[in-house]
Design a protein around this motif. Structure first.
Motif, mmCIF file in Angstrom:
data_model
loop_
_atom_site.group_PDB
_atom_site.id
_atom_site.type_symbol
_atom_site.label_atom_id
_atom_site.label_comp_id
_atom_site.label_asym_id
_atom_site.label_seq_id
_atom_site.Cartn_x
_atom_site.Cartn_y
_atom_site.Cartn_z
ATOM 1 N N SER A 93 0.841 -1.192 0.000
ATOM 2 C CA SER A 93 0.000 0.000 0.000
ATOM 3 C C SER A 93 0.881 1.249 0.000
ATOM 4 N N GLY A 94 0.532 2.215 -0.802
ATOM 5 C CA GLY A 94 1.302 3.442 -0.909
ATOM 6 C C GLY A 94 2.297 3.419 -2.055
ATOM 7 N N GLN A 95 2.548 2.234 -2.613
ATOM 8 C CA GLN A 95 3.465 2.128 -3.740
ATOM 9 C C GLN A 95 2.724 2.059 -5.075
ATOM 10 N N PHE A 96 1.400 2.081 -5.040
ATOM 11 C CA PHE A 96 0.610 1.996 -6.258
ATOM 12 C C PHE A 96 -0.706 2.732 -6.070
ATOM 13 N N PRO A 97 -1.254 3.287 -7.149
ATOM 14 C CA PRO A 97 -2.567 3.907 -7.035
ATOM 15 C C PRO A 97 -3.656 2.829 -6.989
ATOM 16 N N PRO A 98 -4.687 3.047 -6.206
ATOM 17 C CA PRO A 98 -5.768 2.058 -6.121
ATOM 18 C C PRO A 98 -6.455 1.883 -7.479
ATOM 19 N N GLY A 99 -6.952 0.697 -7.723
ATOM 20 C CA GLY A 99 -7.737 0.430 -8.919
ATOM 21 C C GLY A 99 -6.939 0.131 -10.175
ATOM 22 N N LEU A 100 -5.639 -0.141 -10.045
ATOM 23 C CA LEU A 100 -4.850 -0.464 -11.239
ATOM 24 C C LEU A 100 -5.426 -1.692 -11.923
ATOM 25 N N LYS A 101 -5.402 -1.655 -13.264
ATOM 26 C CA LYS A 101 -5.897 -2.789 -14.027
ATOM 27 C C LYS A 101 -5.059 -2.970 -15.281
ATOM 28 N N ALA A 102 -5.171 -4.128 -15.896
ATOM 29 C CA ALA A 102 -4.431 -4.415 -17.123
ATOM 30 C C ALA A 102 -4.722 -3.341 -18.157
ATOM 31 N N ASN A 132 -7.946 -13.305 -0.929
ATOM 32 C CA ASN A 132 -8.994 -12.664 -0.142
ATOM 33 C C ASN A 132 -9.625 -11.478 -0.868
ATOM 34 N N GLY A 133 -9.110 -11.143 -2.077
ATOM 35 C CA GLY A 133 -9.693 -10.075 -2.886
ATOM 36 C C GLY A 133 -9.308 -8.667 -2.472
ATOM 37 N N ASP A 134 -8.551 -8.519 -1.386
ATOM 38 C CA ASP A 134 -8.179 -7.198 -0.885
ATOM 39 C C ASP A 134 -6.940 -6.686 -1.604
ATOM 40 N N VAL A 135 -7.144 -5.747 -2.553
ATOM 41 C CA VAL A 135 -6.014 -5.186 -3.293
ATOM 42 C C VAL A 135 -5.627 -3.809 -2.751
ATOM 43 N N SER A 136 -6.103 -3.460 -1.574
ATOM 44 C CA SER A 136 -5.777 -2.144 -1.023
ATOM 45 C C SER A 136 -4.463 -2.152 -0.243
ATOM 46 N N SER A 137 -4.045 -3.321 0.280
ATOM 47 C CA SER A 137 -2.839 -3.348 1.106
ATOM 48 C C SER A 137 -1.622 -3.924 0.391
ATOM 49 N N ALA A 138 -1.828 -4.746 -0.633
ATOM 50 C CA ALA A 138 -0.712 -5.325 -1.382
ATOM 51 C C ALA A 138 -1.203 -5.687 -2.776
ATOM 52 N N ALA A 187 12.845 -3.148 -7.486
ATOM 53 C CA ALA A 187 11.703 -3.918 -7.002
ATOM 54 C C ALA A 187 12.122 -4.969 -5.981
ATOM 55 N N SER A 188 13.286 -5.575 -6.185
ATOM 56 C CA SER A 188 13.720 -6.638 -5.274
ATOM 57 C C SER A 188 13.973 -6.123 -3.866
ATOM 58 N N SER A 189 14.233 -4.830 -3.743
ATOM 59 C CA SER A 189 14.424 -4.254 -2.406
ATOM 60 C C SER A 189 13.188 -3.484 -1.942
ATOM 61 N N GLY A 190 12.074 -3.641 -2.653
ATOM 62 C CA GLY A 190 10.820 -3.001 -2.242
ATOM 63 C C GLY A 190 10.818 -1.499 -2.438
ATOM 64 N N GLU A 191 11.617 -1.003 -3.396
ATOM 65 C CA GLU A 191 11.759 0.430 -3.574
ATOM 66 C C GLU A 191 11.201 0.942 -4.904
ATOM 67 N N VAL A 192 10.090 0.349 -5.340
ATOM 68 C CA VAL A 192 9.436 0.777 -6.581
ATOM 69 C C VAL A 192 8.067 1.334 -6.237
#
Length: 176
Positions: A80-89, A137-143, A162-167
């Protein structure tokens, strides 16, 4: 047939992104007929980005396996915080290096990309979200786990950050 949701290059065309429409027959236009939807979804992928609302034609499709030589698919696992909510293909995003050392390393590394005013470093100015994997669980808000299509020359920088969680991803407007 009409594409009802954006389809990213290289992505299989989902059956639920197709709608039947009536068009006049014209031998010069290679519209894909509704009757071919079964083979379309099983055998073909988008050769180009196909926006929602587009009438599907043959040249928009490919049955070639793999990607163009100048493209790579990179997998990302974001918090959470590394992506905008609602991202889709099909969404277009900027891929940013947002780590603590991004500003310092970005100013000395030619491979890192351009440095923004915030200290974040742009790794890819325009990447395409290829697939979004929904958690059980369908929850895409936290990860969120997803794959993005990036220029091959940028894939090493993206995967290293990305491998260090910095993207971080920034949603950008798509071309009309």
């Amino acid at each position: 047939m009409e594409i009802t949701a954006r389809v990213a290059p290289g992505q299989k065309i989902p059956a639920d992104a197709l709608a039947e429409v009536q068009v006049a027959k014209d031998s010069n236009l290679k519209f894909v007929p509704w009757e071919q939807r079964g083979i379309l979804t099983s055998k073909y992928s988008a050769a180009v980005e196909i926006p929602a609302g587009t009438l599907l034609t043959g040249p928009m499709l490919t049955d070639a396996a793999g990607l163009a030589g100048d493209q790579s698919v990179v997998g990302l696992s974001l918090k959470s915080g590394q992506f905008p909510p609602g991202l889709k293909a099909g969404d277009r995003v900027r891929v940013m290096w947002v780590g603590r050392d991004a500003a310092a390393k970005g100013s000395t590394s030619s491979a890192a990309g351009s440095q923004g005013a915030s200290g974040a470093v742009e790794l890819v100015g325009s990447a395409t979200v290829r697939e979004v994997f929904k958690p059980a669980n369908g929850d895409v808000s936290s990860a969120l786990s997803l794959s993005v299509l990036v220029p091959a020359a940028s894939s090493g920088s993206v995967i290293q950050a990305a491998s260090s969680g910095e993207v971080g991803l920034v949603l950008i407007a798509s071309a009309p």
